[in-house]
Design a protein around this motif. Structure first.
Motif, PDB file in Angstrom:
ATOM      1  N   ARG A 365       0.841  -1.210   0.000  1.00 53.95           N
ATOM      2  CA  ARG A 365       0.000   0.000   0.000  1.00 53.95           C
ATOM      3  C   ARG A 365       0.870   1.253   0.000  1.00 53.95           C
ATOM      4  NH1 ARG A 365      -3.114  -2.885   3.846  1.00 53.95           N
ATOM      5  NH2 ARG A 365      -2.510  -1.485   5.547  1.00 53.95           N
ATOM      6  N   ALA A 366       1.984   1.212   0.746  1.00 54.47           N
ATOM      7  CA  ALA A 366       2.895   2.357   0.774  1.00 54.47           C
ATOM      8  C   ALA A 366       3.481   2.618  -0.608  1.00 54.47           C
ATOM      9  CB  ALA A 366       4.007   2.113   1.793  1.00 54.47           C
ATOM     10  N   LEU A 367       3.852   1.560  -1.310  1.00 51.22           N
ATOM     11  CA  LEU A 367       4.396   1.720  -2.654  1.00 51.22           C
ATOM     12  C   LEU A 367       3.355   2.287  -3.606  1.00 51.22           C
ATOM     13  CD1 LEU A 367       6.420  -1.605  -2.878  1.00 51.22           C
ATOM     14  CD2 LEU A 367       7.387   0.701  -2.805  1.00 51.22           C
ATOM     15  N   SER A 368       2.106   1.856  -3.435  1.00 48.66           N
ATOM     16  CA  SER A 368       1.034   2.375  -4.280  1.00 48.66           C
ATOM     17  C   SER A 368       0.832   3.866  -4.038  1.00 48.66           C
ATOM     18  CB  SER A 368      -0.270   1.615  -3.978  1.00 48.66           C
ATOM     19  OG  SER A 368      -1.328   2.098  -4.773  1.00 48.66           O
ATOM     20  N   VAL A 369       0.882   4.273  -2.760  1.00 44.79           N
ATOM     21  CA  VAL A 369       0.743   5.694  -2.416  1.00 44.79           C
ATOM     22  C   VAL A 369       1.916   6.488  -2.989  1.00 44.79           C
ATOM     23  CG1 VAL A 369       0.822   7.322  -0.493  1.00 44.79           C
ATOM     24  CG2 VAL A 369      -0.640   5.302  -0.351  1.00 44.79           C
ATOM     25  N   ALA A 370       3.140   5.967  -2.812  1.00 43.79           N
ATOM     26  CA  ALA A 370       4.324   6.668  -3.310  1.00 43.79           C
ATOM     27  C   ALA A 370       4.317   6.751  -4.836  1.00 43.79           C
ATOM     28  CB  ALA A 370       5.589   5.964  -2.819  1.00 43.79           C
ATOM     29  N   GLN A 371       3.821   5.700  -5.488  1.00 47.14           N
ATOM     30  CA  GLN A 371       3.752   5.688  -6.949  1.00 47.14           C
ATOM     31  C   GLN A 371       2.846   6.816  -7.457  1.00 47.14           C
ATOM     32  OE1 GLN A 371       5.262   2.654  -8.771  1.00 47.14           O
ATOM     33  NE2 GLN A 371       5.443   4.380 -10.168  1.00 47.14           N
ATOM     34  N   ALA A 372       1.829   7.154  -6.643  1.00 45.11           N
ATOM     35  CA  ALA A 372       0.901   8.228  -7.020  1.00 45.11           C
ATOM     36  C   ALA A 372       1.458   9.605  -6.693  1.00 45.11           C
ATOM     37  CB  ALA A 372      -0.436   8.026  -6.311  1.00 45.11           C
ATOM     38  N   GLY A 373       2.696   9.666  -6.182  1.00 43.98           N
ATOM     39  CA  GLY A 373       3.335  10.942  -5.907  1.00 43.98           C
ATOM     40  C   GLY A 373       3.071  11.491  -4.525  1.00 43.98           C
ATOM     41  N   GLU A 374       2.489  10.681  -3.644  1.00 44.01           N
ATOM     42  CA  GLU A 374       2.207  11.126  -2.283  1.00 44.01           C
ATOM     43  C   GLU A 374       3.172  10.457  -1.310  1.00 44.01           C
ATOM     44  OE1 GLU A 374      -1.869  10.614  -1.267  1.00 44.01           O
ATOM     45  OE2 GLU A 374      -2.590  11.214  -3.253  1.00 44.01           O
ATOM     46  N   ALA A 375       3.289  11.040  -0.129  1.00 42.89           N
ATOM     47  CA  ALA A 375       4.163  10.471   0.900  1.00 42.89           C
ATOM     48  C   ALA A 375       3.376   9.462   1.728  1.00 42.89           C
ATOM     49  CB  ALA A 375       4.708  11.571   1.804  1.00 42.89           C
ATOM     50  N   PRO A 376       3.844   8.219   1.855  1.00 39.14           N
ATOM     51  CA  PRO A 376       3.119   7.248   2.675  1.00 39.14           C
ATOM     52  C   PRO A 376       3.149   7.642   4.144  1.00 39.14           C
ATOM     53  CG  PRO A 376       5.246   6.363   1.980  1.00 39.14           C
ATOM     54  CD  PRO A 376       5.069   7.667   1.270  1.00 39.14           C
ATOM     55  N   ASP A 377       1.994   7.588   4.779  1.00 41.02           N
ATOM     56  CA  ASP A 377       1.878   7.929   6.198  1.00 41.02           C
ATOM     57  C   ASP A 377       1.591   6.654   6.973  1.00 41.02           C
ATOM     58  OD1 ASP A 377       1.549   9.884   8.457  1.00 41.02           O
ATOM     59  OD2 ASP A 377      -0.456   8.992   8.457  1.00 41.02           O
ATOM     60  N   PHE A 378       2.483   6.298   7.887  1.00 43.80           N
ATOM     61  CA  PHE A 378       2.363   5.020   8.594  1.00 43.80           C
ATOM     62  C   PHE A 378       1.063   4.942   9.394  1.00 43.80           C
ATOM     63  CE2 PHE A 378       3.503   1.776  11.756  1.00 43.80           C
ATOM     64  CZ  PHE A 378       4.060   0.814  10.934  1.00 43.80           C
ATOM     65  N   GLY A 379       0.673   6.045  10.027  1.00 39.58           N
ATOM     66  CA  GLY A 379      -0.539   6.052  10.823  1.00 39.58           C
ATOM     67  C   GLY A 379      -1.787   5.818  10.003  1.00 39.58           C
ATOM     68  N   THR A 380      -1.766   6.226   8.725  1.00 34.45           N
ATOM     69  CA  THR A 380      -2.900   5.985   7.832  1.00 34.45           C
ATOM     70  C   THR A 380      -2.907   4.549   7.337  1.00 34.45           C
ATOM     71  OG1 THR A 380      -2.849   8.291   7.116  1.00 34.45           O
ATOM     72  CG2 THR A 380      -4.015   6.742   5.698  1.00 34.45           C
ATOM     73  N   LEU A 381      -1.739   4.025   7.016  1.00 29.72           N
ATOM     74  CA  LEU A 381      -1.642   2.668   6.468  1.00 29.72           C
ATOM     75  C   LEU A 381      -1.837   1.601   7.531  1.00 29.72           C
ATOM     76  CD1 LEU A 381       1.417   3.233   4.105  1.00 29.72           C
ATOM     77  CD2 LEU A 381      -0.971   2.979   3.440  1.00 29.72           C
ATOM     78  N   VAL A 382      -1.514   1.924   8.780  1.00 29.54           N
ATOM     79  CA  VAL A 382      -1.706   0.976   9.883  1.00 29.54           C
ATOM     80  C   VAL A 382      -2.635   1.650  10.891  1.00 29.54           C
ATOM     81  CG1 VAL A 382      -0.588  -0.461  11.624  1.00 29.54           C
ATOM     82  CG2 VAL A 382       0.632   0.109   9.516  1.00 29.54           C
ATOM     83  N   PRO A 383      -3.955   1.476  10.717  1.00 27.01           N
ATOM     84  CA  PRO A 383      -4.911   2.161  11.595  1.00 27.01           C
ATOM     85  C   PRO A 383      -4.634   1.871  13.072  1.00 27.01           C
ATOM     86  CG  PRO A 383      -6.046   1.120   9.766  1.00 27.01           C
ATOM     87  CD  PRO A 383      -4.616   0.658   9.710  1.00 27.01           C
ATOM     88  N   GLY A 384      -4.781   2.917  13.869  1.00 20.31           N
ATOM     89  CA  GLY A 384      -4.558   2.759  15.311  1.00 20.31           C
ATOM     90  C   GLY A 384      -3.162   3.088  15.749  1.00 20.31           C
ATOM     91  N   VAL A 385      -2.267   3.318  14.784  1.00 18.45           N
ATOM     92  CA  VAL A 385      -0.877   3.660  15.115  1.00 18.45           C
ATOM     93  C   VAL A 385      -0.684   5.146  14.894  1.00 18.45           C
ATOM     94  CG1 VAL A 385       1.542   3.319  14.508  1.00 18.45           C
ATOM     95  CG2 VAL A 385      -0.034   1.392  14.494  1.00 18.45           C
TER      96      VAL A 385
END
Length: 486
Positions: A365-385
């Protein structure tokens, strides 16, 4: 420089297990490269065979290596020549003594400022994640054996736990007895089952997989024992893998017990029995030692047991596993974007209740977000963190911290701001005031062209070399290309 174990040492080689009793006192303190700008270095290790000696970690020492490969230092400009010193205490705690340099040192994602930080034995048991200079991540952990080449590619990892699992798989594959795989959800039980099948004499026959949690009670008997269509008939002399075997209906559990006892079964509606020639491999993430599971079946399944460790018990493997998922993404899509070191650090520090499966999903999911030109946010990708650090006053940040954050995050302004805990407007102000950071308009086109040529056209590396934000450099290059096209 400190020398690692030697390939020329007849008693301790990279392929030699070290037979030691349980307990920290006889275990070796190890450093594993979790992340490095040169991806080939990820997973290399240094093992401190002397219990009492301090370990000095700097640009030139110690020497890290992999089985059968060369040994080399970290050799990164952002890693200081002055040493971060690791000191093992009698209670098996470890102290981190900061170097005299201005190198940024992080412990489990938090920057260290005190001259000495003492970690408890329990913290070392969990694995300490150390960041050096914003470019390298190391894991400090225990090893009870020296590294070994992996003959089972599907079970990845350089930890003692991963080595033990591969050893067990080889031992189990050499027999014909039933196998029970135990471990938390997502810990790789199906991969282990396939590895056992592929390493066995049955590898040329099918392995048929049935997830007992998804098979209704009315269909379970036919799914396993149907004439010509059931799992045992399809597997022939291969293997039948029953995932979540603890969810099998009670009547089916009794049938499986008889299969293991007599090597025969009667298909539903048939008058004659069929020979059960397949090997049974069961897996469960439940406790099977209670009244809900057929204990006579359990005793037969327990002929051979392989316990799969959770990912939090082998933190030093996270870098190797994350790199594998990135390479798999690249093979499917034709290339993978770089993920910021701050994000990789969060991957390595997290405890992963969903184990390897969850890690793989988050990386993709992080790679997909980065591929779209956005910065992956760990708290968004892992809910509750809580993925974002606490806000920091820009005035409290030194020039070196700003530069380190940009270096660690590929010169992406948004990522660096997140890592520092400041807003993007504050980040722009910090960059404008920094004497070493240049605006793209201040750089001569000839210097930009030379940097692109030196780095194979890689805009991210070119930005780092020029010390300019990569977003601005990419906009400049797009504008220049558009001008040429028009």
């Amino acid at each position: 420089m400190q020398a690692p174990f030697s390939l020329l040492d007849a008693e301790n080689t990279l392929a030699s297990p070290v037979p030691v009793p349980a307990g920290r006192a006889t275990q070796m303190l190890a450093l594993t490269i979790l992340w490095h700008p040169d991806a080939r270095r990820i997973g290399e290790q240094y093992i401190a065979t002397a219990r009492s000696a301090d370990i000095d970690v700097n640009r030139f020492a110690p020497l890290f290596g992999a089985p059968g490969g060369r040994c080399a230092p970290l050799d990164q400009r952002r890693v200081a020549r002055d040493s971060l010193r690791l000191r093992r205490h009698r209670d098996d705690g470890v102290s981190l003594l900061l170097p005299q340099s201005r190198m940024r040192v992080e412990l489990n994602g938090a920057m260290l400022a005190a001259p000495e930080t003492r970690c408890t034995p329990e913290q070392v048991d969990a694995g300490l994640v150390i960041g050096l200079g914003g470019v390298v991540l190391l894991c400090v952990h225990w090893m009870d054996r020296l590294p070994q080449d992996s003959a089972i590619a599907s079970v990845r990892g350089v930890s003692a736990a991963a080595i033990r699992v591969r050893e067990l798989i080889r031992q189990v594959a050499a027999t014909d007895l039933p196998v029970l795989l135990l471990g938390e959800a997502g810990s790789g039980k199906e991969l282990a089952a396939r590895a056992i099948h592929q390493a066995s004499a049955r590898c040329r026959e099918p392995m048929v997989t049935v997830n007992m949690a998804t098979v209704g009670a009315s269909l379970a008997e036919a799914e396993l024992f149907g004439a010509g269509t059931g799992a045992f008939a399809q597997a022939g002399e291969g293997s039948v893998f029953l995932d979540k075997i603890g969810k099998a209906p009670q009547p089916v559990q009794a049938m499986l017990r008889r299969v293991l006892q007599t090597r025969e079964y009667r298909p539903p509606g048939a008058r004659t029995k069929e020979a059960a020639r397949a090997r049974l491999i069961g897996a469960s993430d439940d406790d099977l030692h209670d009244a809900s599971f057929n204990q006579a079946l359990l005793r037969r399944l327990e002929a051979l047991v392989v316990q799969l460790p959770p990912l939090r018990a082998r933190r030093c493997d996270i870098g190797v596993l994350a790199l594998h998922f990135m390479q798999a993404w690249s093979a499917r899509t034709g290339g993978a974007p770089e993920l910021p070191l701050a994000f990789i650090s969060q991957l390595c520090v997290y405890d992963w209740p969903g184990n390897v499966r969850q890690l793989g999903s988050v990386v993709q999911r992080a790679l997909s977000v980065a591929q779209a030109g956005e910065a992956p946010d760990f708290g968004t990708l892992v809910p509750g963190v809580a993925g974002r650090p606490a806000r920091t006053r820009p005035g409290k940040l030194g020039a070196q911290a700003v530069l380190d954050a940009l270096e660690a995050n590929g010169w992406l302004i948004r990522n660096a701001a997140l890592a520092l805990g400041v807003s993007r407007p504050s980040m722009y102000k910090l960059m404008e005031a920094h004497p070493a950071i240049r605006q793209i308009g201040q750089i001569a086109p000839a210097e930009i062209d030379a940097a692109l040529a030196a780095h194979g056209g890689d805009a991210g590396r070119c930005a780092a070399a020029l010390k300019t934000p990569s977003e601005a450099l990419r906009r400049y290059l797009r504008g220049r290309m558009a001008g040429k096209v028009s």
